[in-house]
Design a protein around this motif. Sequence first.
Motif, mmCIF file in Angstrom:
data_model
loop_
_atom_site.group_PDB
_atom_site.id
_atom_site.type_symbol
_atom_site.label_atom_id
_atom_site.label_comp_id
_atom_site.label_asym_id
_atom_site.label_seq_id
_atom_site.Cartn_x
_atom_site.Cartn_y
_atom_site.Cartn_z
ATOM 1 N N SER A 98 0.844 -1.200 0.000
ATOM 2 C CA SER A 98 0.000 0.000 0.000
ATOM 3 C C SER A 98 0.873 1.241 0.000
ATOM 4 O O SER A 98 2.100 1.157 0.181
ATOM 5 N N GLY A 99 0.225 2.378 -0.144
ATOM 6 C CA GLY A 99 0.940 3.645 -0.143
ATOM 7 C C GLY A 99 1.543 3.953 1.218
ATOM 8 O O GLY A 99 2.713 4.354 1.319
ATOM 9 N N ALA A 100 0.748 3.782 2.268
ATOM 10 C CA ALA A 100 1.240 4.082 3.606
ATOM 11 C C ALA A 100 2.462 3.224 3.913
ATOM 12 O O ALA A 100 3.465 3.699 4.461
ATOM 13 N N ASN A 103 5.536 4.449 2.194
ATOM 14 C CA ASN A 103 6.106 5.614 2.888
ATOM 15 C C ASN A 103 6.776 5.214 4.202
ATOM 16 O O ASN A 103 7.802 5.787 4.575
ATOM 17 N N PHE A 132 -0.394 14.693 2.341
ATOM 18 C CA PHE A 132 -1.025 13.448 2.793
ATOM 19 C C PHE A 132 -0.065 12.301 2.515
ATOM 20 O O PHE A 132 0.376 12.117 1.385
ATOM 21 N N HIS A 133 0.228 11.523 3.565
ATOM 22 C CA HIS A 133 1.191 10.433 3.378
ATOM 23 C C HIS A 133 0.680 9.083 3.861
ATOM 24 O O HIS A 133 1.417 8.097 3.792
ATOM 25 N N GLY A 134 -0.558 9.014 4.369
ATOM 26 C CA GLY A 134 -1.089 7.704 4.746
ATOM 27 C C GLY A 134 -1.682 7.700 6.145
ATOM 28 O O GLY A 134 -1.722 8.725 6.820
ATOM 29 N N GLU A 184 5.197 15.776 -1.777
ATOM 30 C CA GLU A 184 4.471 15.302 -2.959
ATOM 31 C C GLU A 184 4.678 16.366 -4.038
ATOM 32 O O GLU A 184 4.634 17.558 -3.727
ATOM 33 N N GLU A 189 -4.451 14.834 -2.148
ATOM 34 C CA GLU A 189 -5.542 14.796 -1.167
ATOM 35 C C GLU A 189 -5.770 16.175 -0.552
ATOM 36 O O GLU A 189 -6.881 16.541 -0.208
ATOM 37 N N ASP A 217 6.822 11.420 -2.321
ATOM 38 C CA ASP A 217 5.668 10.520 -2.241
ATOM 39 C C ASP A 217 4.926 10.599 -3.571
ATOM 40 O O ASP A 217 4.254 11.584 -3.864
ATOM 41 N N VAL A 219 2.728 8.260 -4.537
ATOM 42 C CA VAL A 219 1.679 7.243 -4.425
ATOM 43 C C VAL A 219 0.485 7.579 -5.329
ATOM 44 O O VAL A 219 -0.074 6.701 -5.982
ATOM 45 N N GLN A 220 0.136 8.855 -5.389
ATOM 46 C CA GLN A 220 -0.982 9.248 -6.248
ATOM 47 C C GLN A 220 -0.521 9.791 -7.600
ATOM 48 O O GLN A 220 -1.181 9.610 -8.623
ATOM 49 N N LYS A 246 -0.854 3.261 -5.519
ATOM 50 C CA LYS A 246 -2.157 3.294 -6.206
ATOM 51 C C LYS A 246 -2.195 2.669 -7.615
ATOM 52 O O LYS A 246 -2.807 1.635 -7.807
HETATM 53 C C1 LIG Z 1 -3.379 7.471 -1.100
HETATM 54 C C2 LIG Z 1 -2.095 8.073 -0.683
HETATM 55 C C3 LIG Z 1 -1.318 7.502 0.348
HETATM 56 C C4 LIG Z 1 -1.782 6.323 1.143
HETATM 57 O O1 LIG Z 1 -1.900 5.169 0.364
HETATM 58 P P1 LIG Z 1 -2.680 3.894 0.949
HETATM 59 O O2 LIG Z 1 -2.506 2.870 -0.120
HETATM 60 O O3 LIG Z 1 -4.094 4.312 1.154
HETATM 61 O O4 LIG Z 1 -2.015 3.535 2.218
HETATM 62 C C5 LIG Z 1 -0.096 8.083 0.631
HETATM 63 N N1 LIG Z 1 0.336 9.160 -0.040
HETATM 64 C C6 LIG Z 1 -0.387 9.738 -1.031
HETATM 65 C C7 LIG Z 1 0.166 10.925 -1.749
HETATM 66 C C8 LIG Z 1 -1.627 9.222 -1.372
HETATM 67 O O5 LIG Z 1 -2.355 9.807 -2.337
#
Ligand SMILES: *Cc1c(COP(=O)(O)O)cnc(C)c1O
Length: 396
Positions: A98-100, A103, A132-134, A184, A189, A217, A219-220, A246
């Motif tokens: 997962s993203g969290a 990180n 936002f990091h999780g 980011e 978010e 980060d 993730v998104q 993601k």
């Molecule tokens: C969604 C998101 C996360 C968390 O990811 P999860 O898979 O929900 O744990 C972390 N950082 C960013 C920038 C995100 O958009």
Amino acid sequence: MTQEKSSLFQTYARNPLALVKGEGSWLWDDQGNKYLDFMSGLAVTNLGHAPKKVGDKLKEQIDTLWHTSNLFVIPKQEEAASKLAEVAQADAVFFCNSGAESNEAAIKLARRYFQKVKGEDRYEIITLGKSFHGRTLATLTATGQDKVKEGFLPLPAGFVTVPPHDIQAIEQAVNGHTAAVMIEMVQAEGGVYPLDPEYARQIEQLCRDKGILLIVDEVQTGMGRTGAWFAHHRYGIKPDIFTVAKGIASGFPAGAMIGRAYLKEAFTAGSHATTFGGTPLASSAIIATIETMQEDRLPERAAEIGGLLMDKLRKRLHGNPFVKEVRGLGLLIGIECAEPVGELVLAGQQRGLLFVSAGPNVIRLLPNLYVTEEEVQQAVDIVASVIEEKVPTPSA
Ligand SMILES: *Cc1c(COP(=O)(O)O)cnc(C)c1O
């Protein structure tokens, strides 16, 4: 299903829509209604729903081998790592789920690099407001928004948040215990705020000058979403570590922490692990996702069609008193409004378009990377109509 009847913790403010089928840009609910999907499961289904090549590879893998354990060599994981490193222009990959978690791995790697390799007592991570990091304890502490922290005290030590777009604030926060700055490229978010390119370069330079790590980060923003494989490629900066989740496997749960070669020394056998990281199944989905994106040049496509979507929105919404700004990068687009947009999200849904907010006042559009011009036009028409009905444009 009513809240009281559900066996689930009610951690999500769920919309009553039950989506049961998806294909490309489209979703169907359990009543047979069809929706144009401009949220992609929150930037996850970047190839659209049920992409055939990824599905075929997963089916093949399901009939072969699901899971062995990271105590053995996993050839598919090696292949996924080398492909990811290639498109990411980086050297080493740790797979997680997962993203969290990606990180968390980045934070752990930064600390361990200083404490085990450099022999320095550095552990503090500087993050930005609105980030936002999780939702794990470390990543919610890193997150620059108080709402995710309420009721979870005590928070782990070693994090400091500074206001974004203030390079001096970062400079002042750096001290002898600082390990990294984590950012980011587009605060998604938090309200779809792309970092100013000059500010991003200043952060990179500051990290170099101070001998601390830069963590991005993605993730998104990663996996083609912003019109490059990774958003930092568009900014021309070179992080030491970056994270992805993601969109990495088209909806199969997976994440990865990616770093430069010199960091391999810090993550030695036994230092970090996760049971499900990079299973043959997840790796197959990651490989197929990357190959599909390469074949169809999806990052370039996201840049092009994202530009088109942005232009159309700006033209159509120009002068609308309810709209403050249309901004974003590639296919991560935000429409900042004068008031909360919750109602507009529901109104869009009633007209067959799914999108989501980012913070209270921002509409966020995240279509898949194959979205067509025709679908873009349909979405612009619906978004504009729900906004225009909210505040009727003054008649000439
Ligand atoms: C969604 C998101 C996360 C968390 O990811 P999860 O898979 O929900 O744990 C972390 N950082 C960013 C920038 C995100 O958009």
